[in-house]
Motif scaffolding. Structure first.
Motif, short mmCIF file in Angstrom:
data_model
loop_
_atom_site.label_atom_id
_atom_site.label_comp_id
_atom_site.label_asym_id
_atom_site.label_seq_id
_atom_site.Cartn_x
_atom_site.Cartn_y
_atom_site.Cartn_z
N VAL A 75 -2.13 3.19 -7.13
CA VAL A 75 -1.92 1.70 -7.32
C VAL A 75 -0.61 1.15 -6.73
O VAL A 75 -0.44 0.29 -5.99
N ILE A 76 0.54 2.26 -7.10
CA ILE A 76 1.69 1.64 -6.82
C ILE A 76 1.66 1.59 -5.00
O ILE A 76 2.21 0.94 -4.37
N ILE A 77 1.09 2.70 -4.30
CA ILE A 77 1.14 2.72 -2.96
C ILE A 77 0.50 1.75 -2.35
O ILE A 77 0.72 1.11 -1.46
N PHE A 78 -0.80 1.12 -2.84
CA PHE A 78 -1.62 0.25 -2.55
C PHE A 78 -0.92 -1.13 -2.43
O PHE A 78 -0.68 -1.77 -1.55
N VAL A 79 -0.19 -1.36 -3.73
CA VAL A 79 0.33 -2.68 -3.84
C VAL A 79 1.33 -2.61 -2.90
O VAL A 79 1.70 -3.96 -2.37
N ILE A 80 2.25 -1.89 -2.78
CA ILE A 80 3.64 -1.86 -1.73
C ILE A 80 3.28 -2.12 -0.34
O ILE A 80 3.74 -2.81 0.37
N ALA A 81 2.21 -1.22 0.13
CA ALA A 81 1.70 -1.28 1.37
C ALA A 81 1.06 -2.41 1.88
O ALA A 81 0.99 -3.19 2.86
N ARG A 82 0.26 -3.27 0.71
CA ARG A 82 -0.47 -4.42 0.96
C ARG A 82 0.48 -5.54 0.90
O ARG A 82 0.12 -6.78 1.87
N PRO A 111 5.19 6.13 -11.75
CA PRO A 111 4.66 4.95 -11.70
C PRO A 111 4.53 3.94 -12.96
O PRO A 111 4.89 2.65 -12.61
N LEU A 112 4.62 4.40 -14.02
CA LEU A 112 4.90 3.49 -15.01
C LEU A 112 6.44 3.05 -15.23
O LEU A 112 6.25 1.86 -15.53
N VAL A 113 7.37 3.75 -14.86
CA VAL A 113 8.60 3.13 -14.98
C VAL A 113 8.80 2.04 -13.99
O VAL A 113 9.25 0.96 -14.15
#
Length: 327
Positions: free
Chosen positions: A43-50, A287-289
């Motif tokens: 989710v972190i990777i997808f959000v930042i990449a998108r 990812p939570l932090v």
């Protein structure tokens, strides 16, 4: 001619406890934990990449942490889940040294990336007028390359030297393969291994740790002379990195301390927990932090979840309409 007994084809991981009827519930719980870990980092990777507005140095480094978490957790959990449901815990020589390489590069990447992130925060706080000139896309690429290449070479040297040692046993007192327990099985002098291990520890562990501490001392000195509003912004920006750094330092210290003592003298359950900390806690905590503490990432995650809920609600309504027969 080399004695085959000195180069065992298999290693035995001896810290697995007999779980009996709890074997499959434990497997299901660990599989769920692994799935949650991978999902959170994806989710972190997808959000930042998108999101183009997140294509900034700080967020790119956060994405690198998440990629590393997926890499390291795969190196541990894929084998660990298999061992939970089998009675024997033999691992082939090739698979053992591969796992050592993956887990140790993961551990080194984590520290070098945290060091790079500390430099980014240092420039942002202490040299804000020069931030965009210094932290260009080219500089970010160089820093990431440096953070990835150094551990690749240094860990390879350690693993290669360990693989060349003739061994007087094949029992590793851990739930995963580790370099130092293998070196302790050696039938010959390990002076060269100890020297290279010390150099690797200095370059990939102590130097990044010292650099992070140095940057935060400088940041603290700058904040001491500024307004409370400025301090609040700095804390909001740096707190996730500080939490990640402290958490990872503690888990690495526990693993290093565990490898230097006689594990058999510990409570088995405590020994397993301590040995699992640095491969389990950072990938689930990071990812939570960052997802909760960095406003931009949190906002995008909430927006994405809202869109997913709306889409699911719309699909549900359409399905209900399609299933209702005409009067």
């Amino acid at each position: 001619m080399e004695n085959n007994n000195s180069f065992p084809l298999y290693f035995n991981l001896t810290m697995f406890m007999n779980l009996g009827s709890y074997r499959y519930p434990t497997f299901a719980l660990c599989l769920l934990l692994y799935a949650a870990m991978v999902s959170a980092n994806l989710v972190i990777i997808f959000v930042i990449a998108r999101q183009k507005n997140l294509h900034e140095p700080m967020y790119i480094f956060v994405m690198c942490l998440s990629i590393n978490s997926i890499y390291g957790s795969a190196g541990f959990f894929i084998r660990f889940l298999r061992d939970l449901v089998f009675d024997t815990h033999l691992i082939s020589r090739w698979a053992c040294f591969t796992q050592i390489y993956v887990i140790y590069t993961y551990a080194s990447y984590e520290l070098t990336i945290l060091g790079v992130m500390a430099y980014d925060r240092y420039v942002a706080v202490c040299q804000p007028l020069h931030y965009h000139n210094k932290m260009t896309l080219k500089m970010v690429s160089k820093l990431i390359a440096l953070a990835w290449i150094c551990p690749v070479l240094s860990v390879f040297a350690c693993v290669y030297l360990a693989s060349r040692l003739p061994l007087c046993g094949n029992e590793i007192p851990k739930v995963f393969c580790a370099n130092w327990p293998v070196v302790k099985l050696s039938c010959v002098s390990t002076a060269l291994n100890n020297l290279i291990g010390m150099l690797v520890s200095i370059t990939t562990v102590f130097l990044p740790l010292a650099f992070v501490l140095y940057t935060y001392v400088r940041i603290f000195l700058v904040c001491r002379k500024r307004s409370s509003e400025f301090k609040s912004k700095v804390i909001q920006s740096c707190l996730p990195h500080i939490v990640t750094f402290v958490n990872y330092s503690i888990t690495v210290f526990c693993d290093v301390a565990l490898s230097r003592i006689n594990v058999e003298e510990l409570n088995p359950f405590l020994g397993v927990i301590l040995s699992l900390e640095f491969v389990v806690i950072p990938p689930i905590l990071n990812p939570l932090v960052y997802g909760l503490k960095l406003p931009e990432i949190r906002k995008q995650i909430l927006r994405m979840l809202s869109c997913c809920c709306m889409f699911a609600h719309t699909v549900n309504i359409r399905n209900k309409r399609n299933t209702v027969s005409p009067s």
